[in-house]
Structures are given as C-alpha cells and as structure tokens.
Write an enzyme that holds these catalytic residues in place. Structure first.
Site, short mmCIF file in Angstrom:
data_model
loop_
_atom_site.label_atom_id
_atom_site.label_comp_id
_atom_site.label_asym_id
_atom_site.label_seq_id
_atom_site.Cartn_x
_atom_site.Cartn_y
_atom_site.Cartn_z
N GLY A 45 25.14 -25.67 35.41
CA GLY A 45 25.47 -27.09 35.25
C GLY A 45 24.99 -27.63 33.92
O GLY A 45 24.73 -28.83 33.77
N GLY B 49 26.83 -27.71 31.33
CA GLY B 49 27.96 -28.30 30.61
C GLY B 49 28.68 -27.33 29.70
O GLY B 49 29.08 -27.69 28.59
N SER B 50 28.86 -26.08 30.16
CA SER B 50 29.48 -25.07 29.30
C SER B 50 30.93 -25.44 28.96
O SER B 50 31.38 -25.18 27.84
CB SER B 50 29.44 -23.69 29.97
N SER B 51 31.65 -26.08 29.87
CA SER B 51 33.05 -26.42 29.59
C SER B 51 33.14 -27.46 28.47
O SER B 51 33.95 -27.31 27.55
CB SER B 51 33.72 -27.01 30.83
N ALA C 7 30.83 -28.14 26.24
CA ALA C 7 30.32 -27.58 24.97
C ALA C 7 31.38 -26.70 24.33
O ALA C 7 31.59 -26.76 23.11
CB ALA C 7 29.03 -26.80 25.22
N ASP D 193 28.25 -35.30 28.64
CA ASP D 193 28.00 -33.92 28.22
C ASP D 193 28.68 -33.62 26.88
O ASP D 193 28.15 -32.87 26.06
CB ASP D 193 28.44 -32.94 29.32
#
Ligand code: MEV
Length: 329
Positions: free
Chosen positions: A114, A116-118, A120, A161
């Site tokens: 969680g 926030g890889s998407s 980023a 994010d």
C-alpha cells in the site's frame, strides 16, 4: 537521448485518509522505498512493458491500440500513463519524436504494502516521457496528467499519493492538488507494521461512500473532526510535539474505525503498539489491511516493534520525507 530512468518514492498516509477524498486535508509523507521506470524509444510503433513485480512480462501492443481491449491489472497504470501523455502532445510533436516505447519497471517495495506503487509508476512514466520528448512539464502539469491517469483507472481517489511521488517530503494536501503544501519537519521516527493483508482501496472508498449515503450528517461530522485532527497534527509535527501527534493519531484511528475501515488484525497490532508504550498508533491508507503506523518515544521504539511483531505484523524499515521524482544517472 533515447532512454532514461526515472524514480519516485512510495508514500505513507500520516492522518486524514478517507476524509481527504471529500475535500478535507490530509498529511502524507514520502518514503525512501522507490519505484523506478526505464523508458526506451524504439523504431517499431509498439508499446512494450516489462513489470515482473506485478507479473507482467513481454507485454506488447500497437501504440495505436493503447488503452483499448482487456488490459491486465499490472499493466493498466503504465499503459494509460503512456496513452494520456501521447494524447497530451500536439500532433506534430507526437509524430516527430516518437515511434515505439519500451517500459521496464523495478520496485524496491512490494506492491502489496500500500505504498502507492501504481501512482509512483504513473508519475515516473509521464516524467520520463516528457524528458525524452523535450517537453518541460511543470510539477503541477505532471501532477494533473498523472492524477487524470489514476482517476481514469480507479474512478475515485484524492491524488495524495501522486503528490507525494512528485514533490516528496511531507505534505499537507487537499484532493485534486487544491493544496500541496510542504510541511517542514525532519524525518519522523515512524514505526511501520505490515498486516500481510492486501487492501483494495476502491472497495474501501466505496464502502465509506455507502455509509455516508446512509448516515450523511454523521459521516460528514466525522470528516470534519478528522480535518481538525489533521490541523492539530500538522502544528504538532512542526513543533516536534510527538506525544500530541500520537494522541491525535489515536483519535483519528477511532474515527476510521467508526467509518468501518479498520480490521481485527489492524486493531490487534495498533493496541499492541500502544500497550508497549507508543504515543499513538493508527492504520495508514485505505484500511482493511496494508500497514499501521506508530509513533513512540526513543526508549520504547524497540519494545513497540517487538509487540507489533508478536501481534503478527511485519516491521518495515523506511525513512520518511524522501525525495520526490528524480532522473536517475
Ligand atoms: C488510500 O490510501 C487513502 C484514501 O484516502 C483514498 C485517497 O485518498 O485516494 C482512502
């Protein structure tokens, strides 16, 4: 130049989740676990993606078909980011600069946390493409295009994010980037416990929205209370009054629990942290799983970490206040 690597930090919500979707402020910090994206311009008009950490290998598509058909979950953000970037270019720029695009992503952290890889990776893709095509985007333009991409896929979300990935540091933030204000504080001695459970943000945001439909005044009041807590915490952080920040974290947790987004596992880890001497502890992000965070006096940090582990959590060692998006050498 026909290839470039750009990286952006992950994030942790400190206070204000859910209420931030409805116009109240939140506090978010960027963490030193980074997502990096390498983009290469190629000769064939094909989009290629390698994102092994989300099980995407050898994914290929005609550039003209971007955003169409059945897109695997792990490819959505990168593909839509490329599409939105290309659409934002005027025709001549598009034709003169670009043919094919090969994207490879690499993450220092699991997409399960969680962090926030998407968001980023969305920011990295757009920042990288703008450099490769000599378009200087301001941070606000980068934010707007990245946030649009996130909304195209998720339908809902505050974009906090995206802001953390671009600007880094610790931010006082209002949905849609209406406020993106740096909070000038040193790195926080934050303790992070991962539940081992992956939360689905959109499901939880919808769940809270259903509750708000049923009990509008009560839920709006809860958001307003969260707003007050965020403002107290911001001042507390600036003055380094961590005991007070911990106290308002506890109240924020109570309100998140009232919104129905806590879980047994989160509560067990949060109470373990408090009982071991933390100033305060709460879930961080959408809830339902992902991570909890705690603040503790230096003398109690080790005991709090052990208590979280004993409660079934995994301690993640990260530094807060990380640098925002940057080009890698
Ligand atoms: C999720 O990490 C945080 C939420 O506030 C959603 C958002 O701000 O986009 C629940």
């Amino acid at each position: 130049m026909n290839n470039i690597t750009v990286s952006a930090p992950g994030k942790l919500m400190l206070l204000g989740e859910h209420a931030v979707v409805y116009g109240r402020p939140c506090l978010v910090t960027a963490v030193d676990q980074r997502m990096s994206v390498t983009i290469e311009l190629t000769d064939q008009p094909i989009f290629e993606l390698e994102a092994p950490e989300v099980q995407i290998t050898n994914y290929k598509k005609q550039i003209t078909n971007l955003g169409t058909g059945n897109i695997p979950k792990g490819a959505q953000f990168v593909e839509l980011a490329v599409k939105n970037y290309l659409t934002s270019l005027r025709g001549a720029e598009r034709r003169s600069n670009l043919s094919g695009i090969k994207v490879s992503t690499k993450s220092e952290f699991s997409s399960q946390f969680g962090f926030g890889s998407s968001s980023a990776s969305t920011v990295c893709v757009i920042a990288a493409l703008s450099k490769l095509t000599n378009q200087s985007l301001s941070n606000k333009e980068l934010f707007d295009l990245s946030y649009k991409t996130v909304l195209d896929i998720q339908g809902k979300g505050s974009g906090f994010d995206v802001a953390a990935a671009i600007f880094g540091g610790t931010l006082h933030y209002i949905t849609g980037g209406k406020l993106i204000e740096p909070v000038n504080i040193p790195s926080l001695p934050l303790i992070i416990g991962y539940t081992g459970v992956k939360a689905d943000t959109v499901t939880l945001v919808n769940q809270v929205s259903d509750l708000a439909q049923k009990y509008p005044e009560i839920v709006e009041d809860i958001y307003d209370q969260i707003l007050l807590l965020v403002e107290i915490a911001k001042v507390g952080l600036e003055k380094n009054h961590l005991e007070e920040v911990g106290q308002v974290m506890n109240i924020n947790q109570g309100l998140l629990s009232a919104l129905g987004v806590s879980s047994d596992k989160l509560e067990t880890m949060i109470y373990a942290a408090r009982n071991a001497g933390a100033y305060g502890a709460k879930l961080s992000g959408a809830g339902g799983g992902d991570c909890m965070i705690a603040l503790a006096p230096p003398s109690k940090i080790s005991a709090v970490k052990k208590a979280i582990e004993k409660a079934g959590g995994q301690i993640l060692e990260v530094e807060t206040n990380a640098e925002g998006v940057r080009i890698e050498p």
